[in-house]
Design a protein around this motif. Structure first.
Motif, short mmCIF file in Angstrom:
data_model
loop_
_atom_site.label_atom_id
_atom_site.label_comp_id
_atom_site.label_asym_id
_atom_site.label_seq_id
_atom_site.Cartn_x
_atom_site.Cartn_y
_atom_site.Cartn_z
N ALA A 1 0.83 -1.21 0.00
CA ALA A 1 0.00 0.00 0.00
C ALA A 1 0.87 1.26 0.00
O ALA A 1 0.57 2.23 -0.71
N ALA A 2 1.95 1.24 0.76
CA ALA A 2 2.85 2.39 0.77
C ALA A 2 3.53 2.56 -0.58
O ALA A 2 3.70 3.69 -1.06
N ALA A 3 3.90 1.45 -1.20
CA ALA A 3 4.53 1.54 -2.52
C ALA A 3 3.56 2.09 -3.55
O ALA A 3 3.94 2.91 -4.40
N LYS A 4 2.29 1.67 -3.48
CA LYS A 4 1.29 2.23 -4.41
C LYS A 4 1.06 3.70 -4.16
O LYS A 4 0.89 4.49 -5.09
N GLU A 5 1.03 4.09 -2.90
CA GLU A 5 0.78 5.48 -2.56
C GLU A 5 1.90 6.39 -3.06
O GLU A 5 1.64 7.50 -3.53
N TYR A 6 3.13 5.92 -2.97
CA TYR A 6 4.26 6.75 -3.35
C TYR A 6 4.81 6.43 -4.74
O TYR A 6 5.86 6.93 -5.11
N SER A 7 4.11 5.62 -5.52
CA SER A 7 4.65 5.25 -6.83
C SER A 7 4.69 6.42 -7.80
O SER A 7 5.64 6.56 -8.56
N VAL A 8 3.69 7.27 -7.79
CA VAL A 8 3.69 8.42 -8.70
C VAL A 8 4.77 9.43 -8.32
O VAL A 8 5.53 9.86 -9.20
N PRO A 9 4.92 9.81 -7.03
CA PRO A 9 6.03 10.72 -6.72
C PRO A 9 7.40 10.13 -7.02
O PRO A 9 8.30 10.84 -7.48
N ILE A 10 7.56 8.83 -6.80
CA ILE A 10 8.85 8.20 -7.12
C ILE A 10 9.10 8.24 -8.62
O ILE A 10 10.22 8.52 -9.07
N LEU A 11 8.05 8.00 -9.42
CA LEU A 11 8.20 8.07 -10.87
C LEU A 11 8.55 9.48 -11.32
O LEU A 11 9.44 9.68 -12.17
N VAL A 12 7.90 10.48 -10.73
CA VAL A 12 8.20 11.87 -11.10
C VAL A 12 9.64 12.22 -10.74
O VAL A 12 10.37 12.84 -11.53
N ILE A 13 10.09 11.80 -9.57
CA ILE A 13 11.46 12.09 -9.15
C ILE A 13 12.47 11.40 -10.06
O ILE A 13 13.48 12.00 -10.45
N THR A 14 12.20 10.14 -10.44
CA THR A 14 13.13 9.45 -11.33
C THR A 14 13.17 10.10 -12.71
O THR A 14 14.23 10.17 -13.33
N VAL A 15 12.03 10.58 -13.20
CA VAL A 15 12.01 11.27 -14.50
C VAL A 15 12.81 12.57 -14.42
O VAL A 15 13.60 12.89 -15.32
N ILE A 16 12.64 13.33 -13.33
CA ILE A 16 13.38 14.59 -13.18
C ILE A 16 14.88 14.32 -13.05
O ILE A 16 15.70 14.97 -13.70
N LEU A 17 15.24 13.34 -12.22
CA LEU A 17 16.66 13.03 -12.06
C LEU A 17 17.28 12.51 -13.35
O LEU A 17 18.42 12.85 -13.68
#
Length: 125
Positions: free
Chosen positions: A52-68
Motif C-alpha cells: 500500500a505504501a509503494a502504491k501510494e508513493y509510486s507516482v512521486p517516485i516516478l516523477v522524481i526518477t524522471v526529473i533526475l
C-alpha cells in the motif's frame, strides 16, 4: 597516470566507507538495540502495508526518477556515461511504477500466455 588516480580515489572512498561502518558498529555495540522498538516494528509492518505504501508513493517516485534522469541526460551532454545512467534510472522508475500498480494484471497476462502455450504443446483444451 589515469589508473593511479582511479586507484587512489578508490582507496580513499573505501577508507571513508570503512570509517562509517566501524563508527556505526561501535555505536551499536555501546548503545545496544531497543528490542521493544524492533518487536513493535516487526508486528506493525506487513507485506500488505508495504504494498500500500509503494502504491501510494509510486507516482512521486516516478516523477522524481524522471526529473533526475532528465538532469543526468543534461549532464550527459558533457560527460557521456551520464546518458547511460539517465536511461537506466528512467527504466528502473518505469519498471517500479508498472510492477507496483499493474502486478496482478501482468501476472494474469503471463499466466494466460503460458497456459495457452502449454495447451498447444500438449493438445489439451
Amino acid at each position: 597516470m589515469k589508473y593511479k588516480f582511479l586507484i587512489a580515489l578508490g582507496a580513499f572512498l573505501l577508507s571513508i566507507q570503512l570509517n562509517f561502518f566501524i563508527t556505526g558498529a561501535a555505536h551499536a555495540s555501546t548503545e545496544g538495540y531497543d528490542m521493544n522498538k524492533i518487536q513493535n516494528t516487526a508486528d506493525n509492518v506487513s507485506l500488505d502495508s508495504l504494498g500500500a505504501a509503494a502504491k501510494e508513493y509510486s507516482v512521486p517516485i516516478l516523477v522524481i526518477t524522471v526529473i533526475l534522469s532528465g538532469f543526468l541526460a543534461l549532464g550527459g551532454i558533457v560527460f557521456k556515461p551520464l546518458k547511460l545512467a539517465a536511461g537506466s534510472l528512467l527504466g528502473i522508475g518505469i519498471l517500479f511504477f508498472s510492477l507496483v500498480n499493474y502486478a496482478p494484471e501482468l501476472a494474469g497476462i503471463m499466466i494466460s500466455i503460458v497456459d495457452s502455450v502449454m495447451d498447444r504443446i500438449t493438445g489439451v483444451n
